[in-house]
Design an enzyme around this catalytic site. Sequence first.
Site, mmCIF file in Angstrom:
data_model
loop_
_atom_site.group_PDB
_atom_site.id
_atom_site.type_symbol
_atom_site.label_atom_id
_atom_site.label_comp_id
_atom_site.label_asym_id
_atom_site.label_seq_id
_atom_site.Cartn_x
_atom_site.Cartn_y
_atom_site.Cartn_z
ATOM 1 N N ASP A 1 0.899 -1.126 -0.016
ATOM 2 C CA ASP A 1 -0.009 -0.132 0.034
ATOM 3 C C ASP A 1 0.895 1.208 -0.065
ATOM 4 O OD1 ASP A 1 -2.241 -1.710 0.246
ATOM 5 O OD2 ASP A 1 -2.390 -1.356 2.208
ATOM 6 N N ASP B 1 -0.348 -3.492 -4.540
ATOM 7 C CA ASP B 1 -1.875 -3.336 -3.798
ATOM 8 C C ASP B 1 -2.457 -2.106 -3.881
ATOM 9 O OD1 ASP B 1 -3.939 -4.895 -2.550
ATOM 10 O OD2 ASP B 1 -3.164 -4.991 -0.691
ATOM 11 N N ASP C 1 -5.546 2.851 1.403
ATOM 12 C CA ASP C 1 -6.262 1.914 2.179
ATOM 13 C C ASP C 1 -6.446 2.137 3.439
ATOM 14 O OD1 ASP C 1 -6.313 0.205 0.015
ATOM 15 O OD2 ASP C 1 -5.428 -1.396 0.507
ATOM 16 N N ARG D 1 -11.929 -0.102 -7.459
ATOM 17 C CA ARG D 1 -11.611 0.522 -5.925
ATOM 18 C C ARG D 1 -11.397 1.957 -5.966
ATOM 19 N NH1 ARG D 1 -8.652 -4.416 -2.597
ATOM 20 N NH2 ARG D 1 -9.837 -6.091 -2.991
#
Length: 513
Positions: free
Chosen positions: A161, A190, A194, A243
Amino acid sequence: MRRAVALRLQAALAAAATVAAVGVVLPTFQASAAVGSATGYATANGGTTGGAGGQTVRATTGTAIHAALCGRASSSTPITIQVEGTINHGNTTKVSGGSCNTAAGVIELKQISNVTIIGVGNGAVFDQLGIHIRESRNIIIQNVTIRNVKKSGSPTSNGGDAIGMESGVRNVWVDHVTLEASGGESEGFDGLFDMKDDTQYVTLSYSTLRNSGRGGLIGSSESDRSNGFITFHHNLYENIDSRTPLLRGGVAHIYNNSYVNLRESGINSRAGARAKVENNYFRNSKDVLGTFYTSEAGYWQVAGNIFDNVTWSSRSGDNNPAGPNPQSNTTVSVPYSYTLDGASCVPSIVSQTAGANKGIKVSNGSCSPQTPPPTNNPTPTPTVTPSTPPSGGTNLSIGADSDGSSKGGGTSYGNVRDGNLSTYWSPSGSTGDISIKWSSAKTVSRIVIREASGATGAIGSWQVVNPANGAVLKSGSGAGTITFTATSLSKITFRITGANATPQVAEFETYAA
C-alpha cells in the site's frame, strides 16, 4: 521515579544523537504545520491540525523522519517534518525512542499523534516505500509522491500500500499527494490508499492516484464495517482497474473528482455502505458506480455527475452497477460546509491542482485555481485545555504522571494531562480507570474531567477513588467539575463504572484546596 526520568533522558539523548547522524536540522522557530486547512470529514471529531504549533524539522532520509519522531518530548508533542529528496529502503532504518515505534523499510507512524509530513523544496519522493499509520491520530501528509510500493517481489513495503491506515486511526488529512504504481496485483502492487480496522475521519483531497490495479479500500472484508466518515474531493483517478474507492460499511462523501479510464469498476459501495456522490466527472470508463463482486448491497446518493463515454454492464448475480441512469437509493447528510465546483469544469480544475509539486493550489469554488491562505497563525480548534479552570487554580496534572486499568487502541494515558483536547484516553471497553500520580503527596479537592470533542455525554456513572486506601472520595455521573473533601494523596483515580458510549477522557485536571 528518578530511574524513569533518567531513562527518558537517555532516550532523548540517543534520539538527538541519531538526529545529528542522519542530518536532520532542528530550527529554533515554529512554523505552520501545513499549507491551507483540513477539509471534509477530517474537520470533524475535533479537527485535524497535524503538527501545528510545534517544532519544524527538515529530513532528507527515512531514518531522519523516524529520528525526528523519536526525538520529541512525547508521542503527542506536535511536530512538522519537512521532507526533501528521495526516501527509499537504503536510507530508512528503525529508530528507537520513548516517543516513537518505528520500523525499517517503511515510514512508520504508529501510536503517535500531532504530526505533519510535508514535501518542500525540489519535492519529496517515497520510492518503493509506503507510509503506515496505525493506532494514531491527527496526522497530515501533504505534497509528497509515493510510488511503486510492492507486497511481493523486491523490495517490499507496507503490504503493497502506498498509504495504509489501520487499528483505531482518527483524523488524517492527506492532501496534494501523488500515489502511483506500475501495474496490479500480478505485478506485486496492492492499494494506493487503504483504510481498515476502525479508521475514521479522513480526507483525501487534491491528489492524483494512477496506474494501479486498486485505488483503495475502506474496510478489509465484509465484516470490517468499523471504518467510515471519509471525504474524497478534487482527486484524479487515472488508469485504475477498480476500488475508487471500495467502501464496506460506513459513510463516504465523494465530490468534484475526475475519473479517467477506470477499466473494471469504480466506486464500489457494498456491505451497507452509504456514499454521497456529487458533481464528479467520469470519462472513458466502465461501471463507475454500484455494488460489485458481492451480494451484500451498498447505497448511494447521486447528484450533478457527468458520465462521458461510460459503459455499463448488465446486472446479474454479484454485479449490480448503478447505471446506465444512476438514481439515488439513500440520503447522506454531512456535518461540514463545502462548495461544489460544477461537474463540467472538474477535469480542468483537477488537472491544475491535484498531485504533488503543483504549488498546493486549490479551487476557489468557481473552478479557478488559487493559493490557499497561509496558516502560520491558525485559528485554534477546540484542542487546548484552559490553563485556569472556571474557579481558578493551577492544574496539578501538568508535569505529573498517569496510568490506568486499560486503554483502547490508539489512545494513551498521557493524553489526559497534555493540555490537548484532540488527544484522549479511552478504556478498552465501556468502563475503566484513569489515574494521575505524583512523586510526592498533593492536596486535591477538585478535579475536572473533559471529554473529547464528539464524545460529549459518553461518560455515565463514575467514582473518584484514593488508590492508597480504596476510599471513594466522590461518586456521580457525567463529566465536568467534581469537588470533594480536600485529601492528601500521591495518586488519584477517576473510575468509570458506566457509559452511554465509548468514553473519551481528553483531560483529567487536578486542583489543590
